[in-house]
Write a protein that holds these residues in place. Structure first.
Motif, mmCIF file in Angstrom:
data_model
loop_
_atom_site.group_PDB
_atom_site.id
_atom_site.type_symbol
_atom_site.label_atom_id
_atom_site.label_comp_id
_atom_site.label_asym_id
_atom_site.label_seq_id
_atom_site.Cartn_x
_atom_site.Cartn_y
_atom_site.Cartn_z
ATOM 1 N N CYS A 90 29.583 20.693 -51.420
ATOM 2 C CA CYS A 90 30.650 21.296 -50.630
ATOM 3 C C CYS A 90 30.092 21.548 -49.233
ATOM 4 C CB CYS A 90 31.107 22.603 -51.266
ATOM 5 S SG CYS A 90 32.200 23.543 -50.192
ATOM 6 N N CYS A 93 30.489 25.749 -48.746
ATOM 7 C CA CYS A 93 29.718 26.768 -49.484
ATOM 8 C C CYS A 93 28.451 26.215 -50.129
ATOM 9 C CB CYS A 93 30.592 27.457 -50.535
ATOM 10 S SG CYS A 93 30.868 26.474 -52.023
ATOM 11 N N CYS A 131 36.223 21.247 -53.162
ATOM 12 C CA CYS A 131 35.289 22.131 -53.855
ATOM 13 C C CYS A 131 36.049 23.030 -54.829
ATOM 14 C CB CYS A 131 34.539 22.991 -52.848
ATOM 15 S SG CYS A 131 33.534 24.277 -53.617
ATOM 16 N N SER A 133 35.179 25.877 -56.064
ATOM 17 C CA SER A 133 35.139 27.324 -55.864
ATOM 18 C C SER A 133 35.761 27.761 -54.543
ATOM 19 C CB SER A 133 33.707 27.865 -56.028
ATOM 20 O OG SER A 133 32.817 27.168 -55.206
ATOM 21 N N CYS A 134 35.641 26.960 -53.455
ATOM 22 C CA CYS A 134 36.177 27.458 -52.172
ATOM 23 C C CYS A 134 37.168 26.500 -51.523
ATOM 24 C CB CYS A 134 35.039 27.785 -51.203
ATOM 25 S SG CYS A 134 34.370 26.344 -50.336
ATOM 26 N N GLY A 136 36.650 23.848 -50.121
ATOM 27 C CA GLY A 136 36.080 23.189 -48.949
ATOM 28 C C GLY A 136 35.963 21.685 -49.163
#
Ligand SMILES: [Zn+2]
Length: 494
Positions: A90, A93, A131, A133-134, A136
């Motif tokens: 990513c 992050c 990504c 989790s974020c 991105g």
């Protein structure tokens, strides 16, 4: 209630099968590392020994090599240069992902086998994958080597082996003498291998340290169709999925001799290796309806491999899982090690020097342990049962006094000691009501329970209870070993 992987994993933890990621008490552990608990370890040994006995029956001998080898070995084997996974990061992050697994996780029906890194990048952008989790953006795919590096002495660069196979090949000349200079011969190893997987998140399916049970058959090219054990395997009916059918079509059940006839498999020795792998799965207690052999696409297998098939088992939670790879590795390995070591690894074949081919059967032991546990997990209205095949179950029989008074507990301990003496994994339990104790044994996968009641004190008989049907038989204590042997072989009607 819906079945879920989390429920299974929590049962396996509670019952002492699988713990982790390890080390759990340090920040929740490192992903890809697990402990096998007390029952998990016995199950592991039962799995390993079943494979061991099968290889041995086919004439393979077991050897044991070091886990650490110097750099040069891995240059020769090709692992240092080419043993990589496709990695993406990513950009925001820094989270890392293995590209093919990430695509499959989000789009299970996408084809990712044999893609180039450029094609991965195109898929990521076409499917708009971000990504997890974020959200991105992801960087371009790059290769990540999977070897774990270490240092021997002060400055000798070395690596933990990523497979047992390479370490098996190095002693070829020794086997040649051991087998009195006669090919074909087979050797296997059962031991640890290490792979620095990118963010593994699938429990025992993808770990960074694991055991392999890899058999290698050394055979001259011209002998691949003269294989003694062929008659034993030729009528085996396997669920085969050749790469040509994978483009459009379904797997096809055919006998190994049909598969040879229609050129689906190239030769009898290699076809027999599929047969050996299949027989091992049946001996382990796997349901053949959940098995298939999937052939690699030509661009999916290693450049030197003449053929490659994965034996796959269908998981409820992870889809098709590779539990064994069967590879025709040609003469590549011994040629490479000849070249890099400077030792001539060719041997005499009909008056001229030749380097033999290698056929390989490669099982992952922990994966089999997981698959057996998943296959066995069953939820009924009033109980959870782990229906492990009785011959694979860690504890074979639980000995239970109906109550802990009137001498029933003392008698039960005598029965437990008698059964242990007769080499049955027996365990004593007197905590809680008899119903609770049955449930506890069912959840742990114990196939049989023996209950000591007041009648036992009068006539030395006990009840023998079957986990799966919950039916009971009255049996004399002296006859228990005989009855248990029959029950463990699945030959006792309750
Ligand atoms: Zn991110």
């Amino acid at each position: 209630m819906k079945r879920s992987y989390d429920k299974l994993a929590s049962l396996f933890k509670r019952k002492g099968y699988v713990w982790g990621p390890s080390p759990e008490i340090y920040e929740g552990g490192v992903s890809g590392f697990y402990d096998l608990g007390p029952l998990g370890t016995i199950l592991w040994h039962n799995v390993a020994n079943t494979i061991r006995m099968n290889y041995f029956e086919e004439g393979f001998y077991e050897i044991t090599s070091p886990l650490i080898m110097p750099k040069k070995v891995w240059e020769a084997s090709g692992h240092l240069g080419g043993f990589t996974d496709p990695l993406t990061k990513c950009a925001k992050c820094g989270a890392v992902y293995r590209v093919d697994k990430l695509i499959l996780e989000l789009f299970p029906n996408e084809k990712v086998e044999g893609l180039t890194y450029k094609e991965y990048d195109e898929k990521i952008s076409k499917l708009k994958i971000k990504c997890l989790s974020c959200k991105g953006p992801l960087t371009n795919t790059v290769p990540q080597n999977m070897m774990l590096k270490t240092t021997v002495g002060l400055n000798t660069e070395a690596y933990l082996r990523p497979e047992t196979a390479t370490t098996t090949y190095l002693q070829f000349k020794r086997y040649y003498e051991f087998f009195r200079r006669k090919l074909p011969f087979g050797v296997f190893q059962l031991g640890k291998a290490f792979r620095n997987e990118i963010s593994p998140r699938q429990g025992l399916i993808r770990t960074r340290e694991f055991n392999q049970a890899e058999a290698q058959l050394f055979i001259f090219k011209k002998d691949k169709n003269k294989w003694d054990a062929w008659n034993k395997f030729k009528d085996f009916k396997l669920n085969l999925y050749p790469y040509k059918l994978q483009e459009k079509g379904k797997p096809k059940v055919m006998s190994l001799s049909e598969a040879i006839k229609n050129k689906c498999l190239q030769n009898k020795a290699y076809a027999s290796c599929l047969g050996i792998a299949y027989k091992i799965m049946l001996d382990l207690g796997f349901d053949p309806k959940k098995l298939r052999f999937r052939q690699h696409f030509p661009n999916e297998r290693a450049f030197y491999a003449l053929d490659a098939w994965d034996l796959e088992w269908r998981s409820e939670f992870f889809g098709w899982i590779e539990v064994c790879g069967i590879h025709d590795r040609s003469d590549y390995d011994l040629k490479q090690h000849s070249k890099y070591s400077g030792q001539d690894l060719s041997v005499q074949a009909n008056g001229k020097k030749e380097i033999p081919h290698i056929l390989e059967i490669a099982f992952g032991v922990e994966r089999l342990v997981y698959c057996l546990l998943e296959q066995s997990y069953d939820e009924e209205d009033k109980r959870t049962v782990l229906r492990l095949p009785p011959h694979m179950a860690p504890v074979k029989v639980m000995v239970l006094p109906l109550v802990t008074k009137d001498g029933l507990d003392k008698k039960a301990k005598e029965v437990e000691a008698f059964l242990l003496d007769e080499d049955f994994y027996a365990e004593y339990d007197d905590t809680g009501s008899i119903g609770r104790r049955y449930r506890r044994a069912d959840e742990a996968g114990v196939p049989f329970c023996i209950t000591i009641d007041h009648q036992t004190l009068e006539d030395d008989s006990v009840t023998l209870r079957d986990r799966d049907s919950m039916k009971q038989l009255r049996v004399d204590i002296s006859e228990l070993p005989e009855f248990l042997d029959m029950a463990l072989a699945g030959e006792l009607d309750f």
